[in-house]
Design a protein around this motif. Structure first.
Motif, PDB file in Angstrom:
ATOM      1  N   PHE A 299       0.807  -1.231   0.000  1.00 33.47           N
ATOM      2  CA  PHE A 299       0.000   0.000   0.000  1.00 33.47           C
ATOM      3  C   PHE A 299       0.834   1.271   0.000  1.00 33.47           C
ATOM      4  O   PHE A 299       0.289   2.371  -0.070  1.00 33.47           O
TER       5      PHE A 299
ATOM      6  N   GLU B 128      -2.641   4.027   7.816  1.00 32.29           N
ATOM      7  CA  GLU B 128      -3.536   5.071   7.281  1.00 32.29           C
ATOM      8  C   GLU B 128      -4.098   4.707   5.909  1.00 32.29           C
ATOM      9  O   GLU B 128      -5.226   5.071   5.580  1.00 32.29           O
ATOM     10  N   ARG B 129      -3.326   3.997   5.089  1.00 34.89           N
ATOM     11  CA  ARG B 129      -3.788   3.667   3.727  1.00 34.89           C
ATOM     12  C   ARG B 129      -4.495   2.322   3.648  1.00 34.89           C
ATOM     13  O   ARG B 129      -4.937   1.903   2.576  1.00 34.89           O
TER      14      ARG B 129
ATOM     15  N   SER C  39      -8.463   1.976   2.299  1.00 29.91           N
ATOM     16  CA  SER C  39      -8.863   2.300   0.917  1.00 29.91           C
ATOM     17  C   SER C  39      -8.044   1.544  -0.135  1.00 29.91           C
ATOM     18  O   SER C  39      -8.421   1.512  -1.308  1.00 29.91           O
ATOM     19  N   TRP C  40      -6.904   0.946   0.248  1.00 33.83           N
ATOM     20  CA  TRP C  40      -6.009   0.362  -0.741  1.00 33.83           C
ATOM     21  C   TRP C  40      -6.440  -1.037  -1.158  1.00 33.83           C
ATOM     22  O   TRP C  40      -6.861  -1.851  -0.320  1.00 33.83           O
TER      23      TRP C  40
END
Length: 294
Positions: free
Chosen positions: A82, A284-285, A288-289
């Motif tokens: 990611f 944090e990613r 959505s990844w």
């Protein structure tokens, strides 16, 4: 000067057969370290010999708190995470990934290959490094140095040192990882720091280990005695052998593991699960990844 051939060898204290099991998406693995009979072997958490056809693999999944070391034997594997890191490793290549505070990634075989075959080792990180930034060390087969102590004995020095040949891989947890290929009727001695724990995993053939010549057959994990001896003696007899010798400095820290998360306390594991679910502190990613190779 005393010949190294007179040194007492470490012995084998346990032999565990790695039985095949399902893992990931349609993948088959022979689990060495990480089985109920050998839950972990400080500092090592898991060793899998994986066989994956083009329809299987290990799609998007997270890690925190340790390192994964992927060493390819046959075929090709793709990797994507990611943070935008993406690549392919093939036969003899190495990827040493420090997950640290958090990685979400995917590991999948190249679809044009019939299968991907290799080893994946999980190495625990010391408490002070568990939340470090993720990092990769990648070496192609021809970048990994070899030691040839005699004709018919070849040692790939993936990590650590063997017969004066040193690896360029940086290990946060002091580790040696050596790939031995020996012709029949050969004998070799390998130095090991006195404080290291270690084991042999046999890929092919039969290796006779220690002064008592313990017989190690394919797909067996042989754990070393922890008696302060600084060498391991290995012989072959009537067939060639292929095996890895893996050893490292035990961390002697508490281990709390929840699947792909390895920390020192239950509270840290609970916090890691929340970080992953809500996208905090390195993840944090994560929400959505989605990988493009899975």
């Amino acid at each position: 000067m005393v010949s190294t051939l007179t040194r007492t060898s470490r012995s084998i204290v346990k032999s565990v057969l790695s039985r095949e099991q399902g893992e990931g998406a349609g993948a088959r693995v022979r689990r060495s370290i990480g089985r109920p009979e050998l839950r972990n072997h400080d500092p090592f958490l898991m060793l899998d010999e994986f066989n994956v056809d083009k329809n299987g693999g290990f799609p998007d999944h997270p890690h925190r708190g340790f390192e994964t070391v992927t060493y390819m034997l046959e075929g090709q594997f793709q990797h994507e995470d990611f943070a935008g890191h993406k690549g392919t490793i093939g036969p003899g290549d190495l990827q040493w990934m420090t997950a640290g505070r958090g990685i979400v990634h995917s590991e999948m075989p190249v679809k044009s290959q019939t299968r991907a075959h290799g080893l994946q080792l999980w190495i625990n990180l010391p408490k002070d490094h568990k939340m470090c930034e993720p990092q990769y060390q990648e070496l192609l087969d021809n970048e990994i140095p070899r030691a040839t102590p005699e004709e018919g004995v070849t040692i790939k020095v993936i990590a650590g040192e063997s017969h004066g040949v040193e690896s360029k891989v940086y290990t946060r947890t002091p580790t040696m990882y050596l790939d031995f290929k020996m012709d029949k009727n050969k004998t070799v001695e390998q130095s090991i720091p006195a404080s290291y724990t270690g084991f042999i995993y046999v890929l092919k053939g039969t290796a006779f280990v220690g002064d008592q010549e313990f017989e190690g057959k394919a797909h067996h994990t042989l754990t070393f005695s922890e008696d302060g001896a600084e060498t391991i003696k290995i012989r072959t007899k009537d067939e060639d052998a292929h095996f890895v010798v893996i050893a490292g400095e035990p961390l002697k820290e508490p281990i709390f593991q929840h699947g792909p998360f390895v920390m020192n306390t239950r509270e840290e594991i609970q916090k890691t699960i929340l970080d992953y679910q809500f996208g905090h502190n390195g993840f944090e990613r994560a929400r959505s990844w989605r990988s493009t190779i899975a």
